[in-house]
Structures are given as structure tokens and as C-alpha cells.
Design a protein around this motif. Sequence first.
Motif, PDB file in Angstrom:
ATOM      1  N   ALA A 218      48.725  29.219  50.310  1.00 51.00           N
ATOM      2  CA  ALA A 218      48.105  29.018  51.625  1.00 51.00           C
ATOM      3  C   ALA A 218      47.837  30.350  52.322  1.00 51.00           C
ATOM      4  N   VAL A 219      48.696  31.342  52.094  1.00 52.24           N
ATOM      5  CA  VAL A 219      48.532  32.660  52.696  1.00 52.24           C
ATOM      6  C   VAL A 219      47.254  33.330  52.179  1.00 52.24           C
ATOM      7  N   GLU A 220      47.010  33.194  50.884  1.00 50.97           N
ATOM      8  CA  GLU A 220      45.796  33.747  50.288  1.00 50.97           C
ATOM      9  C   GLU A 220      44.575  32.910  50.662  1.00 50.97           C
ATOM     10  N   ARG A 221      44.747  31.602  50.681  1.00 47.00           N
ATOM     11  CA  ARG A 221      43.625  30.713  51.006  1.00 47.00           C
ATOM     12  C   ARG A 221      43.096  30.983  52.407  1.00 47.00           C
ATOM     13  N   GLU A 222      44.005  31.060  53.395  1.00 48.97           N
ATOM     14  CA  GLU A 222      43.578  31.267  54.776  1.00 48.97           C
ATOM     15  C   GLU A 222      42.845  32.590  54.932  1.00 48.97           C
ATOM     16  N   ALA A 223      43.420  33.657  54.341  1.00 48.00           N
ATOM     17  CA  ALA A 223      42.808  34.969  54.498  1.00 48.00           C
ATOM     18  C   ALA A 223      41.469  35.049  53.770  1.00 48.00           C
ATOM     19  N   THR A 224      41.365  34.388  52.629  1.00 48.46           N
ATOM     20  CA  THR A 224      40.091  34.363  51.905  1.00 48.46           C
ATOM     21  C   THR A 224      39.024  33.678  52.745  1.00 48.46           C
ATOM     22  N   ALA A 248      42.396  29.743  46.780  1.00 50.18           N
ATOM     23  CA  ALA A 248      41.429  30.789  47.115  1.00 50.18           C
ATOM     24  C   ALA A 248      40.136  30.590  46.333  1.00 50.18           C
ATOM     25  N   ILE A 249      40.267  30.167  45.078  1.00 43.90           N
ATOM     26  CA  ILE A 249      39.082  29.877  44.259  1.00 43.90           C
ATOM     27  C   ILE A 249      38.223  28.804  44.921  1.00 43.90           C
ATOM     28  N   GLU A 250      38.856  27.788  45.487  1.00 37.43           N
ATOM     29  CA  GLU A 250      38.111  26.722  46.172  1.00 37.43           C
ATOM     30  C   GLU A 250      37.327  27.275  47.353  1.00 37.43           C
ATOM     31  N   GLN A 251      37.903  28.240  48.075  1.00 37.62           N
ATOM     32  CA  GLN A 251      37.193  28.843  49.205  1.00 37.62           C
ATOM     33  C   GLN A 251      35.959  29.614  48.738  1.00 37.62           C
ATOM     34  N   ILE A 252      36.086  30.287  47.602  1.00 31.81           N
ATOM     35  CA  ILE A 252      34.945  31.042  47.076  1.00 31.81           C
ATOM     36  C   ILE A 252      33.861  30.085  46.590  1.00 31.81           C
ATOM     37  N   HIS A 253      34.250  28.971  45.963  1.00 39.03           N
ATOM     38  CA  HIS A 253      33.279  27.928  45.599  1.00 39.03           C
ATOM     39  C   HIS A 253      32.529  27.448  46.843  1.00 39.03           C
ATOM     40  N   PHE A 263      31.517  37.797  46.199  1.00 38.60           N
ATOM     41  CA  PHE A 263      31.875  38.085  44.818  1.00 38.60           C
ATOM     42  C   PHE A 263      33.390  37.991  44.666  1.00 38.60           C
ATOM     43  N   ALA A 264      33.837  37.814  43.426  1.00 38.48           N
ATOM     44  CA  ALA A 264      35.264  37.590  43.202  1.00 38.48           C
ATOM     45  C   ALA A 264      35.749  38.341  41.983  1.00 38.48           C
ATOM     46  N   GLU A 265      36.946  38.893  42.111  1.00 35.97           N
ATOM     47  CA  GLU A 265      37.608  39.612  41.028  1.00 35.97           C
ATOM     48  C   GLU A 265      38.935  38.920  40.722  1.00 35.97           C
ATOM     49  N   THR A 266      39.280  38.832  39.444  1.00 40.18           N
ATOM     50  CA  THR A 266      40.638  38.457  39.077  1.00 40.18           C
ATOM     51  C   THR A 266      41.158  39.464  38.071  1.00 40.18           C
ATOM     52  N   CYS A 267      42.429  39.274  37.675  1.00 42.29           N
ATOM     53  CA  CYS A 267      43.126  40.264  36.861  1.00 42.29           C
ATOM     54  C   CYS A 267      43.961  39.567  35.791  1.00 42.29           C
ATOM     55  N   PRO A 268      44.319  40.261  34.719  1.00 42.10           N
ATOM     56  CA  PRO A 268      45.093  39.623  33.652  1.00 42.10           C
ATOM     57  C   PRO A 268      46.406  39.013  34.103  1.00 42.10           C
ATOM     58  N   GLN A 269      47.034  39.556  35.144  1.00 46.12           N
ATOM     59  CA  GLN A 269      48.320  39.002  35.570  1.00 46.12           C
ATOM     60  C   GLN A 269      48.211  37.552  36.028  1.00 46.12           C
ATOM     61  N   TYR A 270      47.027  37.121  36.423  1.00 45.04           N
ATOM     62  CA  TYR A 270      46.856  35.736  36.865  1.00 45.04           C
ATOM     63  C   TYR A 270      46.421  34.816  35.727  1.00 45.04           C
ATOM     64  N   LEU A 271      46.161  35.410  34.579  1.00 47.97           N
ATOM     65  CA  LEU A 271      45.851  34.647  33.370  1.00 47.97           C
ATOM     66  C   LEU A 271      47.059  34.522  32.442  1.00 47.97           C
ATOM     67  N   PHE A 272      47.956  35.511  32.498  1.00 48.55           N
ATOM     68  CA  PHE A 272      49.022  35.585  31.495  1.00 48.55           C
ATOM     69  C   PHE A 272      50.434  35.589  32.065  1.00 48.55           C
ATOM     70  N   GLY A 309      37.399  29.565  36.200  1.00 47.33           N
ATOM     71  CA  GLY A 309      36.547  30.428  37.013  1.00 47.33           C
ATOM     72  C   GLY A 309      35.862  31.499  36.199  1.00 47.33           C
ATOM     73  N   LEU A 310      36.518  31.957  35.141  1.00 49.49           N
ATOM     74  CA  LEU A 310      35.887  32.935  34.259  1.00 49.49           C
ATOM     75  C   LEU A 310      34.746  32.317  33.468  1.00 49.49           C
ATOM     76  N   SER A 311      34.982  31.143  32.920  1.00 48.17           N
ATOM     77  CA  SER A 311      33.958  30.525  32.079  1.00 48.17           C
ATOM     78  C   SER A 311      32.797  29.973  32.894  1.00 48.17           C
ATOM     79  N   SER A 312      33.057  29.562  34.132  1.00 44.81           N
ATOM     80  CA  SER A 312      32.004  28.929  34.950  1.00 44.81           C
ATOM     81  C   SER A 312      31.090  29.935  35.634  1.00 44.81           C
ATOM     82  N   GLY A 313      31.529  31.180  35.720  1.00 41.87           N
ATOM     83  CA  GLY A 313      30.730  32.178  36.423  1.00 41.87           C
ATOM     84  C   GLY A 313      31.205  32.464  37.825  1.00 41.87           C
ATOM     85  N   LEU A 314      32.266  31.803  38.277  1.00 45.80           N
ATOM     86  CA  LEU A 314      32.753  32.060  39.630  1.00 45.80           C
ATOM     87  C   LEU A 314      33.212  33.506  39.787  1.00 45.80           C
ATOM     88  N   PHE A 315      33.932  34.015  38.793  1.00 45.10           N
ATOM     89  CA  PHE A 315      34.407  35.389  38.888  1.00 45.10           C
ATOM     90  C   PHE A 315      33.330  36.367  38.439  1.00 45.10           C
TER      91      PHE A 315
END
Length: 484
Positions: A218-224, A248-253, A263-272, A309-315
Motif C-alpha cells: 500500500a505504501v508503494e501503491r499510494e506513492a505511485t 503499483a503495477i495496477e496503478q501503472i496499468h 514508464f516503468a522499471e523493475t529489477c531482478p530482486q522482484y523476480l527472484f 508485466g515483462l511479457s505484456s509490455g508494461l515494463f
Amino acid sequence: MTHYDLILRNADIATVGDRYTADIGVRGGRIVAIAQALEGEASETLDAAGRLVTPGGVDGHVHLDQPTSDGSKFADDFFTGTRSAACGGTTTVLPFALQFKGHSLQEAVDDYHRRAEGKAVIDYAFHLIVSDPTKDVTQRELPALIEQGYTSIKVYMTYDDLKLGDRQIIEVLAAARKHGAMTMIHAENSDCIAWLTEQLLEAGLTAPRYHSSSRPMAVEREATHRAIALAELLDTPILIVHVSGREAIEQIHWARGRGLPVFAETCPQYLFLSAEDLGIDPDHPMKGAGCICSPPPRDKANQQFVWNGLSSGLFTIVSSDHAPFSMGGEGGKLAGGEEASFDRIPNGVPGIETRLPLLMSEGVLAGRIDIHRFVELTSTHPARLYGLYPRKGTIAVGSDADLVVWDVFEPGQARTLTNTMLHHAVDYTPYEGMQLRAWPAITLSRGRTVWANGVFDAAPGSGEFLPCLRPQVPRNASPIGKWL
């Protein structure tokens, strides 16, 4: 007869839009010819032997030798950090020139050039971090620096020494819009984090795993959502960095559905990594400190939303957010002691060398994304977003000869990742024990072989600073006209 400095033969070339087999001719650090059977002589010839060849990686979010105000210390300087990048297939990095409150942006830029000079082994550009957006900064310094090639600006919505209020963010966004820069936003609600941290500490909940509790989705969602609203008000593009969670992904959608240039960036730490990696190990109660980063890794189910999000083009891009704090030693994760509370543990994980192999192994070879999307996320899009394309981010005549020749292993021959394999100056990797099915066999930086068959070979200072062009993103005629 045509002469080349280098010919790379029998390359299985993959770009964003194409895949084909050809030879690549290099002269003066640039690609000057691509043909199925390139004729001519060369001072050096390399045989890709039909192996996959992609553009050198562009890591748009790294921290190298960055000054801090809390006693923490980054383990990697510009030599060890860029060495590690090169061994992992990355040929361009964009670290941050950090402005301290009460100081000028120009001071930060000058200091960062001093830190990089004579050390970097691959090419680099700088983002600006604005922590004190005075009128002089927004009206004089930013326009001048943008004109000189510092065309991306990062602002924080959290961390006491860095955070900006909404009005200050608006001032930076207005300057970025007027002068054609890209604004990167670290989106977390600072007041929520401070209150939750206080409650947890008062309850005696101090272990690393409670870092995640202090920064729920929720902290990330609100700020996004708030960052998107501020950008909409100014009608200017933004990049939300290190997006970690489905909320947060829903907010970017939502923003994309409104046609906003978010635009949106993610990192390996959120995948692995997941919240479980912050958990308590009875034998090593502080082991989870090595996975503390912000935003934190979420539950394991959340990883699939990031892959989607990676496969759909969101990121737009995948960056490492390489923040190389060692576990031990001066300024490391545990410098505050074995009983240090989670709020006293430096935020960030190392990953500059593992970004590409992890995404190739678990993304492309596991069938989650195709090779063209891999190139887009890790090279072409960051080069476009930060004004380095087409010099960087593609394999084309006229582009820099930044190339990666890949070794791909059969499932039964996968390599087990250990920190001893890596070339950073950090004493651990959070991805220890993962199975990798790909690793760069050869990395070329402007036609120079900087990594080949397990051997690093590049002189400190051989990397070049790159001024960036303004990013090519649409803007309407007036930032506030639609509201008047």
C-alpha cells in the motif's frame, strides 16, 4: 581490400526486431559492416561459432562509489563496478550524481566525474539526483546541465536526506518538462514508512524480516498513484523506478489506460527474491539483511505479476539497481552490529553482473519472454529512454560495437551461481545457489574484448563518459493549458 579492426564471424544476431546469422565488421569502435559472408582483412577475428549475439547491456540504474550521509559505504567504485558489469555482459552503465541538501548540483556532477575518472572500463553516463530543488537549481542549474547531456533526473518520495514534498516534485517536473528531461521517481510514502517503523521498533520487532512489514504494498501503491497524478498535472513523462508489487503495477496499468506517458522499471530482486528471503534463519539470524532493499521483495506469488508485466509490455526496462553494500566491513550491512534493527541496515542489493544472465536463464530460456523482448528490456529501451540510442542499445551500422556472445548450457549442465564467480567487490550475492543456463562468453565494448572465456582484460579508465541526448517522448504544447 577493405580492412577492419575486428570481424566477428558466424554470429546469431538478435535485436529488438530481427534475428539472423551474419558477420560483423568493426572499425574505430563502431560497427561499419554487417553481411552474411563479410569480405576483407581484419587485425583481429573472433568466431561466434553460431552462438547467440546480442547488443551490450545498458544498465540504467546503478549506484557506484556514491557518497552517503549515514556512515554506510558502497563496496564498488567505478573500476570494480564496471569490471563486474562487463563480465556480466553490460557495456554501458548510468549511475547517479547525488546532490546533498545545501549544495549545488554542479558540485555533485564534478565530484562524480572525479570518482569515475581513470577507473571505468566501460562507457557511462550520469543521472542527477535532486534533493534540494531551490529556485537556482530548477531555473539555472538544471537547464544548464540538461543542455550539457545530463538529461535524466531522479527524485525521492522517501528517505529523510533525499525526499521531496509534492510541491518540490512539481517544481522539478516543471523544469524537466520545459527543458526536455526524463524524471525518475522512487515512489514510497515516507510518512507511512516512518509511522510503521516506529510501531515495529516499539514492539521489539527489529529483525530484517520486519523491513518488509514497514513498507507494505500500500505504501508503494499510494506513492505511485500520487507520482502519476503529479506527472499528469504537468503533462510530462515519468519513469517509476524499481516497481516491486502488483498493486503499483495496477496503478501503472491505470495510467497507461488514460494515455499517460508513464514508464516503468523493475529489477531482478522482484523476480527472484521474496519476503521469505528476509526471514529468520535460526543459524544465521541476520542473513536476511543481505536482501534488504526498498521497496522490499514481496511474497512469492507476486513474482508472477512482475513476469506478466515483462511479457505484456508494461515494463519499459529491467535494471539492476546495483547497490553494493557488503555484509561485513566498514559501512556494510552489519556495520551497526549483529543486533542492528532493520532500519539501521543499508538498503540495496548487488546485481550488476547477474542481471543479464538471470534474465536470459529464467526469462528467455525458460520461455517467459522471447529474445527480442530481452534485448528491448535490457539494452534498447534504456538506451532510448536516456538518450543514448542508436549509439548504444542495438546492433546496426554506425552503432558502437558493444556486443555479447552468449554461452548457453543444456538444463543438465547449468552452472550454480556463487559469489566467487563474480567480479564485484561485494562479499555476497543474494542469488547464491541459483542455477544459470547462460553466461556471456565474450563481451565487446566499442570493439575491445573486455571479457572472454573467463578472463577479464580491460584497463582502468578505458571507459568513456557519454553526454545524453534528450529522450524522444511526446509532450503537448502547454504543461498547464488543459487545466485553465
